[in-house]
Motif scaffolding. Structure first.
Motif, PDB file in Angstrom:
ATOM      1  N   ASN A 109       0.854  -1.136  -0.171  1.00 42.53           N
ATOM      2  CA  ASN A 109      -0.221   0.254   0.535  1.00 42.53           C
ATOM      3  C   ASN A 109       0.886   1.307   0.485  1.00 42.53           C
ATOM      4  OD1 ASN A 109      -3.061  -0.403   0.463  1.00 42.53           O
ATOM      5  ND2 ASN A 109      -2.271  -2.404   1.793  1.00 42.53           N
ATOM      6  N   ARG A 110       1.845   0.947   0.818  1.00 38.08           N
ATOM      7  CA  ARG A 110       2.389   2.172   1.026  1.00 38.08           C
ATOM      8  C   ARG A 110       3.170   2.741  -0.115  1.00 38.08           C
ATOM      9  NH1 ARG A 110       4.235   4.701   5.242  1.00 38.08           N
ATOM     10  NH2 ARG A 110       4.836   6.673   4.123  1.00 38.08           N
ATOM     11  N   LEU A 111       3.598   1.768  -1.661  1.00 41.48           N
ATOM     12  CA  LEU A 111       4.716   2.297  -2.322  1.00 41.48           C
ATOM     13  C   LEU A 111       3.787   3.048  -3.601  1.00 41.48           C
ATOM     14  CD1 LEU A 111       6.352  -1.645  -2.848  1.00 41.48           C
ATOM     15  CD2 LEU A 111       7.619   1.114  -2.158  1.00 41.48           C
ATOM     16  N   SER A 167       0.420   2.509 -12.758  1.00 45.11           N
ATOM     17  CA  SER A 167       0.713   2.874 -14.004  1.00 45.11           C
ATOM     18  C   SER A 167       0.141   3.423 -14.572  1.00 45.11           C
ATOM     19  CB  SER A 167      -0.013   0.678 -14.149  1.00 45.11           C
ATOM     20  OG  SER A 167      -0.771   0.655 -14.115  1.00 45.11           O
ATOM     21  N   LYS A 168      -0.436   4.477 -14.284  1.00 46.93           N
ATOM     22  CA  LYS A 168      -1.937   4.902 -14.464  1.00 46.93           C
ATOM     23  C   LYS A 168      -3.021   4.525 -15.309  1.00 46.93           C
ATOM     24  CE  LYS A 168       1.643   9.002 -14.158  1.00 46.93           C
ATOM     25  NZ  LYS A 168       2.878  10.256 -14.837  1.00 46.93           N
ATOM     26  N   SER A 169      -3.340   3.552 -14.986  1.00 49.82           N
ATOM     27  CA  SER A 169      -4.329   3.395 -15.649  1.00 49.82           C
ATOM     28  C   SER A 169      -6.178   3.403 -15.072  1.00 49.82           C
ATOM     29  CB  SER A 169      -4.418   1.688 -15.444  1.00 49.82           C
ATOM     30  OG  SER A 169      -3.043   1.306 -15.755  1.00 49.82           O
ATOM     31  N   LYS A 185       8.720  -4.649  -8.561  1.00 47.58           N
ATOM     32  CA  LYS A 185       8.584  -5.306  -7.402  1.00 47.58           C
ATOM     33  C   LYS A 185       7.505  -5.840  -6.807  1.00 47.58           C
ATOM     34  CE  LYS A 185      13.062  -5.235  -6.521  1.00 47.58           C
ATOM     35  NZ  LYS A 185      13.857  -6.648  -6.448  1.00 47.58           N
ATOM     36  N   LEU A 186       6.331  -5.179  -7.205  1.00 45.36           N
ATOM     37  CA  LEU A 186       5.186  -5.484  -7.503  1.00 45.36           C
ATOM     38  C   LEU A 186       4.154  -6.228  -8.052  1.00 45.36           C
ATOM     39  CD1 LEU A 186       3.243  -1.591  -6.722  1.00 45.36           C
ATOM     40  CD2 LEU A 186       3.592  -3.895  -4.420  1.00 45.36           C
ATOM     41  N   GLN A 187       4.596  -6.886  -8.992  1.00 44.69           N
ATOM     42  CA  GLN A 187       3.608  -8.246  -9.973  1.00 44.69           C
ATOM     43  C   GLN A 187       3.596  -9.338 -10.283  1.00 44.69           C
ATOM     44  OE1 GLN A 187       2.620  -7.400 -12.929  1.00 44.69           O
ATOM     45  NE2 GLN A 187       3.568  -5.112 -12.954  1.00 44.69           N
ATOM     46  N   ASP A 229       8.096  10.050  -8.274  1.00 41.86           N
ATOM     47  CA  ASP A 229       9.168   9.464  -8.624  1.00 41.86           C
ATOM     48  C   ASP A 229       9.159   8.796  -9.575  1.00 41.86           C
ATOM     49  OD1 ASP A 229      12.010   9.302  -8.635  1.00 41.86           O
ATOM     50  OD2 ASP A 229      12.454   9.152  -6.605  1.00 41.86           O
ATOM     51  N   PRO A 230       9.405   9.336 -10.823  1.00 40.46           N
ATOM     52  CA  PRO A 230       9.021   8.294 -11.879  1.00 40.46           C
ATOM     53  C   PRO A 230       9.685   7.039 -12.086  1.00 40.46           C
ATOM     54  CG  PRO A 230       9.406  10.409 -13.239  1.00 40.46           C
ATOM     55  CD  PRO A 230       9.768  10.519 -11.728  1.00 40.46           C
ATOM     56  N   GLN A 231      11.598   7.104 -11.399  1.00 44.58           N
ATOM     57  CA  GLN A 231      12.247   5.490 -11.253  1.00 44.58           C
ATOM     58  C   GLN A 231      12.241   5.034  -9.826  1.00 44.58           C
ATOM     59  OE1 GLN A 231      16.684   7.479 -10.254  1.00 44.58           O
ATOM     60  NE2 GLN A 231      17.480   5.247 -10.345  1.00 44.58           N
ATOM     61  N   ALA A 232      11.118   5.689  -8.968  1.00 45.56           N
ATOM     62  CA  ALA A 232      11.003   4.896  -8.014  1.00 45.56           C
ATOM     63  C   ALA A 232       9.449   4.005  -8.078  1.00 45.56           C
ATOM     64  CB  ALA A 232      11.165   5.694  -6.316  1.00 45.56           C
ATOM     65  N   ARG A 233       8.979   5.164  -8.763  1.00 43.18           N
ATOM     66  CA  ARG A 233       7.633   4.147  -9.253  1.00 43.18           C
ATOM     67  C   ARG A 233       8.015   3.008  -9.978  1.00 43.18           C
ATOM     68  NH1 ARG A 233       5.861   8.753 -11.966  1.00 43.18           N
ATOM     69  NH2 ARG A 233       5.981   8.014 -13.913  1.00 43.18           N
ATOM     70  N   GLU A 234       8.601   3.090 -11.257  1.00 40.83           N
ATOM     71  CA  GLU A 234       9.076   2.047 -11.961  1.00 40.83           C
ATOM     72  C   GLU A 234       9.239   0.944 -11.404  1.00 40.83           C
ATOM     73  OE1 GLU A 234       8.440   1.880 -15.324  1.00 40.83           O
ATOM     74  OE2 GLU A 234       7.103   3.906 -15.206  1.00 40.83           O
TER      75      GLU A 234
END
Length: 316
Positions: free
Chosen positions: A109-111, A151-153, A127-129, A117-122
């Motif tokens: 949840n916290r992630l 992923s901004k879906s 890691k969440l997959q 942050d684009p790098q942290a988001r990617e």
């Protein structure tokens, strides 16, 4: 008295003692008198030093007392005496490998907070997959929600898209029997921020219901004893009074029932069947409590947000 004058007087007194001793022939006592003279001078110096130090301390104390700190408003950050710790995704990424389901659930949840942050988001998305197929349904559902946001879906039913282009949601969806984390998050202009949290005794967000035109947002919050309803105008940043307690007081006055307000603001009352009658009018059923829970009154409540008009009707 100045130190020079004090020393002069001490010397005059001691000389008089020596002279008296010589006339009496007490030479040994003269030597002791001269020895005493040195001690008298030393003691006098100590007295003068002590007096001076005390005066300086008193002056400093008085000056400090006259300059009391002036604080207009204490924020949570002020009381920490240091800037708040910046969000760090690394510790939550590490927690994903901990093998502790509770830590993993919190980290998933916290992630979501890595969004800006684009790098942290990617990195978080990668890691969440694996957690999409986790044995724990709660972890798997949280991972699906986090991935949808990062992923901004924006396909999750837990995301509420508003007329001003913002997206409102809560994290830790349905983690408790009472509801969700007591924080509304907002994404606007591609920036994530904590938007609003509700005051005690609200601890959980139970339901979020946008108006038909998506300009207003009705939110049901709860403690483990009571429920509360408020309406937010997300674009203007305004909020209604708390509607369950307002209905309880209004109905109590109509029915001549005592409706004391508790110091902990619990109302032992509940709201159900929320529905928007139009873009501005919210309706719900209320179970209102009086004399703690001795008397329960069931009512139908409507509230017009713009005009701030409430109607409460008993339900048989």
């Amino acid at each position: 008295m100045r130190r020079e004058e004090l020393y002069r007087e001490i010397g005059q007194i001691d000389d008089a003692l020596i002279e008296a001793a010589e006339h009496s022939g007490a030479k040994g006592r003269v030597r002791r008198s001269r020895f005493s003279k040195r001690w008298i001078v030393l003691v006098a110096c100590l007295i003068v030093y002590s007096s001076t130090a005390t005066a300086l301390l008193a002056t400093e104390y008085t000056k400090n007392k006259a300059a009391e700190p002036y604080i207009r408003y204490l924020t949570a950050e002020d009381m920490e005496l240091a800037p708040p710790v910046k969000y760090e995704a690394d510790k939550f990424l590490q927690a994903l490998a901990s093998g502790n389901d509770e830590h993993v659930y919190i980290a998933v949840n916290r992630l979501v907070e890595s969004f800006n942050d684009p790098q942290a988001r990617e990195q978080a998305l990668k890691k969440l997959q694996p957690f999409l197929t986790d044995d724990s349904p709660r972890i798997a559902e949280s991972a699906a929600f986090a991935i949808d946001v990062l992923s901004k879906s924006y396909r999750s039913p837990y995301l509420h898209k508003m007329a001003d282009g913002s997206i409102i949601f809560a994290l830790f969806n349905n983690y408790s029997d009472y509801g969700t984390q007591n924080v509304l998050w907002r994404i606007k202009d591609d920036v994530l921020e904590p938007y609003f949290s509700f005051a005690a005794p609200s601890m959980y967000i139970k339901e979020i219901l946008p108006s038909p035109d998506r300009k207003l947002l009705a939110v049901v919050t709860s403690s483990n004893k009571s429920e509360f309803v408020q309406i937010l105008d997300v674009e203007k940043g305004t909020i209604s009074p708390e509607l369950v307690e307002s209905a309880r007081i209004r109905h109590g006055a109509q029915r001549k029932l005592e409706a004391w307000t508790r110091s902990d603001h619990e109302n032992y009352s509940y709201a159900d069947q929320l529905a928007w009658k139009d873009n501005d009018t919210l309706a719900f059923e209320g179970s209102l409590s009086y004399r703690d829970t001795e008397i329960i009154e069931n009512v139908a409540v409507t509230y017009r947000f713009k005009d701030k008009v409430m109607e409460v009707q008993p339900v048989k």
